[in-house]
Design an enzyme around this catalytic site. Structure first.
Site, PDB file in Angstrom:
ATOM      1  N   ASN A   9      90.883 -25.668  -0.706  1.00 51.90           N
ATOM      2  CA  ASN A   9      89.785 -26.120  -1.568  1.00 51.90           C
ATOM      3  C   ASN A   9      90.291 -26.047  -3.001  1.00 51.90           C
ATOM      4  OD1 ASN A   9      87.480 -26.497  -3.053  1.00 51.90           O
ATOM      5  ND2 ASN A   9      86.486 -24.583  -2.441  1.00 51.90           N
ATOM      6  N   TRP A  10      90.644 -27.221  -3.520  1.00 53.36           N
ATOM      7  CA  TRP A  10      91.267 -27.242  -4.855  1.00 53.36           C
ATOM      8  C   TRP A  10      90.242 -27.088  -5.976  1.00 53.36           C
ATOM      9  CZ3 TRP A  10      95.432 -31.746  -4.525  1.00 53.36           C
ATOM     10  CH2 TRP A  10      96.383 -31.394  -3.547  1.00 53.36           C
ATOM     11  N   LYS A  11      88.971 -27.120  -5.626  1.00 54.99           N
ATOM     12  CA  LYS A  11      87.893 -27.005  -6.625  1.00 54.99           C
ATOM     13  C   LYS A  11      88.121 -28.027  -7.750  1.00 54.99           C
ATOM     14  CE  LYS A  11      87.298 -22.263  -5.234  1.00 54.99           C
ATOM     15  NZ  LYS A  11      86.719 -20.966  -5.514  1.00 54.99           N
ATOM     16  N   HIS A  95      79.227 -24.661  -0.059  1.00 54.25           N
ATOM     17  CA  HIS A  95      80.077 -23.643  -0.692  1.00 54.25           C
ATOM     18  C   HIS A  95      79.203 -22.752  -1.579  1.00 54.25           C
ATOM     19  CE1 HIS A  95      83.141 -21.810  -3.229  1.00 54.25           C
ATOM     20  NE2 HIS A  95      84.001 -22.104  -2.272  1.00 54.25           N
ATOM     21  N   GLU A  97      79.621 -21.613  -4.430  1.00 48.11           N
ATOM     22  CA  GLU A  97      79.516 -22.054  -5.832  1.00 48.11           C
ATOM     23  C   GLU A  97      78.423 -23.107  -5.961  1.00 48.11           C
ATOM     24  OE1 GLU A  97      83.671 -22.942  -6.492  1.00 48.11           O
ATOM     25  OE2 GLU A  97      84.124 -20.804  -6.400  1.00 48.11           O
ATOM     26  N   GLU A 167      82.698 -16.981   4.004  1.00 46.65           N
ATOM     27  CA  GLU A 167      83.276 -16.698   2.694  1.00 46.65           C
ATOM     28  C   GLU A 167      82.404 -15.667   1.980  1.00 46.65           C
ATOM     29  OE1 GLU A 167      86.009 -20.097   1.351  1.00 46.65           O
ATOM     30  OE2 GLU A 167      84.025 -20.501   0.562  1.00 46.65           O
ATOM     31  N   GLY A 173      87.737 -15.787  -5.275  1.00 53.13           N
ATOM     32  CA  GLY A 173      88.349 -15.854  -6.611  1.00 53.13           C
ATOM     33  C   GLY A 173      88.409 -14.511  -7.318  1.00 53.13           C
ATOM     34  N   SER A 212      89.968 -15.057  -1.319  1.00 47.27           N
ATOM     35  CA  SER A 212      91.227 -14.450  -1.758  1.00 47.27           C
ATOM     36  C   SER A 212      92.243 -14.300  -0.628  1.00 47.27           C
ATOM     37  CB  SER A 212      90.974 -13.102  -2.448  1.00 47.27           C
ATOM     38  OG  SER A 212      90.163 -13.292  -3.594  1.00 47.27           O
ATOM     39  N   GLY A 233      91.222 -21.060  -1.690  1.00 43.22           N
ATOM     40  CA  GLY A 233      90.979 -21.567  -3.042  1.00 43.22           C
ATOM     41  C   GLY A 233      92.240 -21.454  -3.880  1.00 43.22           C
ATOM     42  N   GLY A 234      92.318 -20.400  -4.669  1.00 37.59           N
ATOM     43  CA  GLY A 234      93.413 -20.230  -5.633  1.00 37.59           C
ATOM     44  C   GLY A 234      94.798 -20.438  -5.050  1.00 37.59           C
TER      45      GLY A 234
HETATM   46  C1  PEP Z   1      86.910 -20.665  -1.956  1.00 33.94           C
HETATM   47  O1  PEP Z   1      86.312 -20.821  -3.011  1.00 33.94           O
HETATM   48  O2  PEP Z   1      86.630 -21.412  -0.981  1.00 33.94           O
HETATM   49  C2  PEP Z   1      87.917 -19.617  -1.873  1.00 33.94           C
HETATM   50  C3  PEP Z   1      88.179 -19.100  -0.709  1.00 33.94           C
HETATM   51  O3  PEP Z   1      88.523 -19.245  -3.050  1.00 33.94           O
HETATM   52  P1  PEP Z   1      89.691 -18.151  -3.257  1.00 33.94           P
HETATM   53  O4  PEP Z   1      90.677 -18.324  -2.137  1.00 33.94           O
HETATM   54  O5  PEP Z   1      90.263 -18.449  -4.588  1.00 33.94           O
HETATM   55  O6  PEP Z   1      89.010 -16.807  -3.184  1.00 33.94           O
END
Ligand code: PEP
Length: 254
Positions: A9-11, A95, A97, A167, A173, A212, A233-234
């Site tokens: 998920n590149w956001k 999600h 967010e 999640e 994040g 994470s 994500g990251g």
């Molecule tokens: C996400 O937002 O879907 C996610 C898992 O982010 P991160 O891996 O950065 O925690």
């Protein structure tokens, strides 16, 4: 055996140049991934470029959101059929967010799931509790409630055509990851919840972990019996890190 799905998920990140590089690096490395299914979910403007870069590779394309509607006067929205036309297989729905910042509730999430299915897309339904909810002892109430709401609105059949991502909001994040045992407990809880309605659907539904996940913790998480992949994500913004997670998926699936 459920095939691991490792989805990035590149956001809202990237430029034309950085996305081009990231896509090329992921495609180059994906040839070495044998058991995991790999997918990337770039921002909308990069979808066409991504579809072209991924053509002929094993890497699947996904989007991060979609409209509840298929077409029409909905300024600023993007419809499921458009995503399908641009080569998307997956779309992330619900999600945290979007739930927290854009007021998406379970009813809206259920509509988006239906819109995704109608467009031939596979939704990745995100569920998860906040830190406050976990500390109050409400994890099961919150996550179970998010699952139940979809079953109530759309029926258990909705889960026949989607992937789930657990999640924990407190792990997204933040660098804080649920321990493998903590994550496994919730994944088993979700699967049991589904099994209360349909054992076959519960057995086949992939439940990804997100929060994470990185190269250093992926193998232990992905080795849990009810963790069937990751929503990343990251770490998905660095090809080597993302591919290392997909490799961990391969190892866990051996
Ligand atoms: C996400 O937002 O879907 C996610 C898992 O982010 P991160 O891996 O950065 O925690």
């Amino acid at each position: 055996m459920r095939q691991p799905l490792i989805a990035g998920n590149w956001k809202m990140n990237g430029t034309k140049a950085s996305v081009e590089r990231l896509l090329a690096d992921v495609v180059a490395g994906a040839g070495a991934i044998q058991r995991s299914e790999v997918a990337v979910c770039p921002p909308y403007p990069f979808l066409q470029m991504a579809a072209q870069a991924l053509a002929g590779s094993s890497v699947r394309l996904g989007a991060q959101n979609l409209s509840t509607e298929a077409s029409g006067a909905f300024t600023g929205e993007v419809a499921g059929p458009m995503l399908a036309e641009f080569g998307c297989k997956y779309v992330i729905v619900g999600h945290s967010e979007r739930r927290a910042m854009y007021g998406e509730d379970d009813a809206l999430v259920a509509k988006k799931l239906a819109a995704a299915h109608a467009a031939g897309l596979t939704a990745i339904l995100c569920v998860g509790e906040t830190l406050e909810e976990r500390e109050r002892g409400d994890m099961e109430k919150v996550v179970g409630g998010q699952i139940d709401a979809i079953i109530q609105i759309s029926g258990i059949g909705a889960f026949d055509v989607l992937e789930v991502a657990y999640e924990p909001v407190w792990a997204i994040g933040t660098g804080k990851t649920a321990t493998p045992a903590q994550a496994q407990e919730v994944h088993a809880f979700i699967r049991n919840r589904l099994a209360g309605h349909s054992a076959p659907i519960a057995a086949k539904t992939r439940i990804l972990y997100g929060g994470s996940m990185k190269a250093s913790n992926a193998l232990e998480l992905l080795s849990q019996p009810d963790i069937d992949g990751g929503l990343i994500g990251g770490a998905a913004l660095v090809a080597a890190d993302f591919l290392a997670i997909a490799k961990a998926g391969d190892t866990a699936a051996q």
